[in-house]
Motif scaffolding. Structure first.
Motif, PDB file in Angstrom:
ATOM      1  N   LYS A   1      -6.495   5.473   8.528  1.00  0.00           N
ATOM      2  CA  LYS A   1      -7.089   4.683   9.600  1.00  0.00           C
ATOM      3  C   LYS A   1      -7.943   5.583  10.492  1.00  0.00           C
ATOM      4  O   LYS A   1      -7.467   6.578  11.023  1.00  0.00           O
TER       5      LYS A   1
ATOM      6  N   THR B   1      -2.472   4.876   3.146  1.00  0.00           N
ATOM      7  CA  THR B   1      -3.480   4.282   4.022  1.00  0.00           C
ATOM      8  C   THR B   1      -4.046   5.356   4.937  1.00  0.00           C
ATOM      9  O   THR B   1      -3.354   6.299   5.323  1.00  0.00           O
TER      10      THR B   1
ATOM     11  N   ASP C   1     -11.503   3.864   6.954  1.00  0.00           N
ATOM     12  CA  ASP C   1     -10.254   3.152   6.677  1.00  0.00           C
ATOM     13  C   ASP C   1     -10.127   3.010   5.163  1.00  0.00           C
ATOM     14  O   ASP C   1     -11.068   2.592   4.488  1.00  0.00           O
TER      15      ASP C   1
ATOM     16  N   SER D   1      -7.134   1.915   2.025  1.00  0.00           N
ATOM     17  CA  SER D   1      -5.798   1.449   1.659  1.00  0.00           C
ATOM     18  C   SER D   1      -5.688   1.423   0.136  1.00  0.00           C
ATOM     19  O   SER D   1      -6.480   0.757  -0.534  1.00  0.00           O
TER      20      SER D   1
ATOM     21  N   TYR E   1       0.830  -1.202   0.000  1.00  0.00           N
ATOM     22  CA  TYR E   1       0.000   0.000   0.000  1.00  0.00           C
ATOM     23  C   TYR E   1       0.867   1.255   0.000  1.00  0.00           C
ATOM     24  O   TYR E   1       1.776   1.390   0.811  1.00  0.00           O
TER      25      TYR E   1
END
Length: 261
Positions: A16, A14, A32, A34, A11
């Protein structure tokens, strides 16, 4: 819900728990995300889904209320937009952002100057200095199909060609991750086909994350799709997976013309 995790994948970007609250409204809610290296990843959803807000968070034009953003393994959550761009994460905008009074060639040459000569656009640099960038500028314009428009004023270009010029100026910054905000918005069918082909070519050597509402384009271009609804991730997967997801089908019943804004 379609799985949002693929252990072992490489990835480049990303997020989160990405969240943005305006007053009491959670425009982006614990997202979230990715993005695989060397892929085309689409972010879609209906009006009010939070796509643009999420995009602005990822490129740091907005500050997250909470959550983290990692680019190339580095936490960039607190970096400024310019610092993000210097690291190779470069975005376009919904509205074409070119200098209308300059020629097509001058627009790209100026963007190259930004990359080659440092942090600022020095409009007073000599013609000799700027001309040294001309070969690369011409090559970029050939790559996006604008070789016949080198000396036209940017303001005089048809809309689809302006978008191609914007992509060329973005590519001049040598991005590793290119973020495209509705790159096909407002285009006719011919321009959609031309620009879709361009995005495919760009993605051969770069990662692309795009917000797009044209589902036929998303279906043919994207390796992976994240669907947002009411600020949260509704589903993620390839087109076949998300288009058959019951939650996605339910969310978009009644959406006209098979497109999401």
């Amino acid at each position: 819900m379609t799985s949002r995790h693929d252990d072992g994948a490489d990835y480049v970007l990303t997020a989160k728990g990405l969240t943005k609250v305006f007053g009491g409204i959670r425009a982006v809610d614990n997202v979230d995300l990715s993005v695989r290296r060397n892929s085309i990843h689409a972010l879609i959803g209906p009006n009010g889904a939070g796509k643009t807000t999420c995009f602005n968070l990822l490129t740091k034009f907005l500050t997250p209320s909470k959550g983290t953003i990692t680019y190339e393994g580095e936490d960039v959550t607190n970096l400024a937009p310019a610092a993000i761009a210097q690291k190779g994460l470069v975005r376009s905008f919904q509205i074409s952002a070119v200098f209308g009074g300059m020629t097509v060639l001058e627009n790209v040459r100026l963007a190259l100057q930004r990359r080659v000569h440092g942090r600022s656009f020095d409009f007073w640099r000599s013609s000799k200095c700027l001309n040294s960038l001309e070969d690369e500028a011409v090559q970029l314009l050939e790559d996006v199909g604008l070789e016949d428009f080198l000396h036209d004023r940017a303001a005089d270009l048809p809309y689809g060609r302006k978008r191609a010029l914007e992509i060329a100026t973005t590519l001049a910054l040598d991005p590793r991750l290119l973020l495209l905000d509705e790159p096909l918005a407002g285009m006719g069918q011919e321009d959609i086909g031309r620009t879709s082909d361009l995005i495919k070519r760009v993605a051969e050597t770069r990662t692309v994350l795009m917000v797009e509402h044209n589902l036929s384009v998303v279906a043919t271009l994207s390796d992976r799709i994240t669907v947002l609804a009411r600020g949260a991730v509704l589903a993620e997967g390839n087109y076949a997976e998300v288009s058959e997801d019951p939650a996605v089908v339910e969310a978009y019943i009644g959406e006209p013309n098979d497109t999401y804004d």
